[in-house]
Scaffold this active site. Structure first.
Site, short mmCIF file in Angstrom:
data_model
loop_
_atom_site.label_atom_id
_atom_site.label_comp_id
_atom_site.label_asym_id
_atom_site.label_seq_id
_atom_site.Cartn_x
_atom_site.Cartn_y
_atom_site.Cartn_z
N SER A 50 1.02 -1.29 -0.11
CA SER A 50 0.23 0.07 -0.05
C SER A 50 0.83 1.18 0.10
O SER A 50 0.41 2.45 -0.38
CB SER A 50 -0.95 -0.03 1.16
OG SER A 50 -0.20 -0.39 2.44
N LYS A 118 5.02 -11.14 3.38
CA LYS A 118 3.34 -11.39 3.03
C LYS A 118 3.37 -11.44 1.73
O LYS A 118 3.96 -10.90 0.89
CB LYS A 118 2.56 -10.42 3.57
CG LYS A 118 0.86 -10.46 3.23
CD LYS A 118 0.14 -9.63 4.00
CE LYS A 118 -0.07 -8.29 3.40
NZ LYS A 118 -0.63 -8.27 2.47
N GLU A 186 -9.38 -9.91 3.75
CA GLU A 186 -9.64 -8.32 3.29
C GLU A 186 -10.85 -8.31 2.86
O GLU A 186 -11.19 -9.29 1.69
CB GLU A 186 -8.57 -7.84 2.49
CG GLU A 186 -8.85 -6.40 2.03
CD GLU A 186 -7.87 -5.81 1.16
OE1 GLU A 186 -6.81 -6.25 1.45
OE2 GLU A 186 -8.10 -4.39 0.93
O1 KIV Z 1 -0.60 -3.37 1.62
C1 KIV Z 1 -1.22 -3.45 2.86
O2 KIV Z 1 -1.18 -2.47 3.35
C2 KIV Z 1 -1.72 -4.53 2.89
C3 KIV Z 1 -2.82 -4.51 4.14
C4 KIV Z 1 -3.83 -3.53 3.90
C5 KIV Z 1 -3.25 -5.88 4.62
O3 KIV Z 1 -1.79 -5.47 2.48
#
Ligand code: KIV
Length: 286
Positions: A50, A118, A186
């Site tokens: 993000s 992640k 999400e």
């Molecule tokens: O990129 C991000 O900030 C995310 C979160 C919103 C889970 O994947």
């Protein structure tokens, strides 16, 4: 305060052991000062992709590169003492093969000092998650709305309201069974989040997925009111720092134009007065 206190760094097994307990507290961070602010209160600090939209003004997360994630990861690392630090693998850096995912995850871990990565995707990424987990790369999975697939999904709408609920459920089960230590869920309806949370061994971390999850995550700039491009329903704004910053910047501009700033106390004299001697020695030259 984090569920673990702040005496030692939190590990992926610690997080996995929190299944069904006190909800896990997670936030994103992209810079050292923000990492310092969130670290004492969080179990997990995510350097999310993000960052591309929030700090770089990109229209989606698709343009985020491995280099951007590494640069922001290094900055966040300097601000973390106790939370588990996770870095997002960006679009295109892991989907091709488990080997590609390992190569890039290993680079992210060695160059940032993060503990885990992640990645987005369910059943299709299960093999990769297993491959990474077996080679010392703890993985946080991400299912439901997966923003890196925005072109395929066609928009940021709620997922799992119809026939796709069963697929999302299977995705969550597959990534948990493959060895993910936590699963981000999400933008899915509460009933589906509750069902998945009850069925998977890994803790679920909700974002727009209700309090039925084992923990929550938000984008820190969203909850601080710093990112105003859009305002999803699932974000609670705990502050309006964007408005406060805009007002402060307007005051500065006004005072500069009116010659009210800098005032006498912000200005250096020609020669140090005796009382200034200590400040001068400590490096603040008059
Ligand atoms: O990129 C991000 O900030 C995310 C979160 C919103 C889970 O994947």
């Amino acid at each position: 305060m984090s569920a673990f206190g702040d005496t030692k760094a939190i590990t992926p097994p610690d997080i996995r052991s929190c299944k069904g307990g006190t909800p896990l507290v997670c936030l994103t961070a992209y810079t050292t000062p923000v990492a310092r602010l969130v670290d004492p209160h969080c179990d997990v600090v995510l350097v999310g992709d993000s960052v591309g939209m929030v700090l770089h003004g990109l229209p989606s997360t698709l343009g985020v590169t491995l280099e951007m994630m590494i640069t922001h990861g290094q900055a966040v690392r300097r601000g973390i003492k106790q939370a588990l630090m996770v870095v997002d693998l960006p679009f295109g850096s892991y989907e091709e093969s488990p080997e590609q995912a390992f190569r890039n995850a290993a680079r992210v871990m060695s160059e940032t000092g993060c503990t885990a990565v992640k990645l987005e995707g369910g059943e299709t990424m299960a093999e990769t998650i297993g491959f990474l987990a077996a080679r010392g790369v703890p993985v946080m999975a991400h299912v439901g709305l997966t923003p890196q697939a925005i072109n395929a999904i066609g928009g940021y709408r709620v997922q799992g309201r119809g026939g796709d609920a069963e697929r999302i459920r299977r995705d969550a089960i597959a990534v948990s069974e493959a060895g993910a230590f936590a699963v981000v869920l999400e933008k899915v309806p509460e009933a589906l989040a509750r069902r998945i949370t009850g069925e998977v061994a890994a803790p679920t971390i909700g974002i727009g997925a209700s309090a039925a999850c084992d923990g929550q995550i938000l984008v820190v700039d969203d909850m601080l009111g710093l990112f105003g491009d859009f305002r999803p329903k699932f974000v609670k704004r705990y502050a309006e720092l964007g408005e406060a910053a805009a007002a402060a910047i307007a005051s500065y501009a006004h005072e500069v134009k009116e010659r009210q700033f800098p005032a006498a106390k912000h200005v250096f004299a020609d020669a140090p007065k005796p009382a200034d001697t200590d400040a001068t020695k400590s490096g603040e030259a008059a």
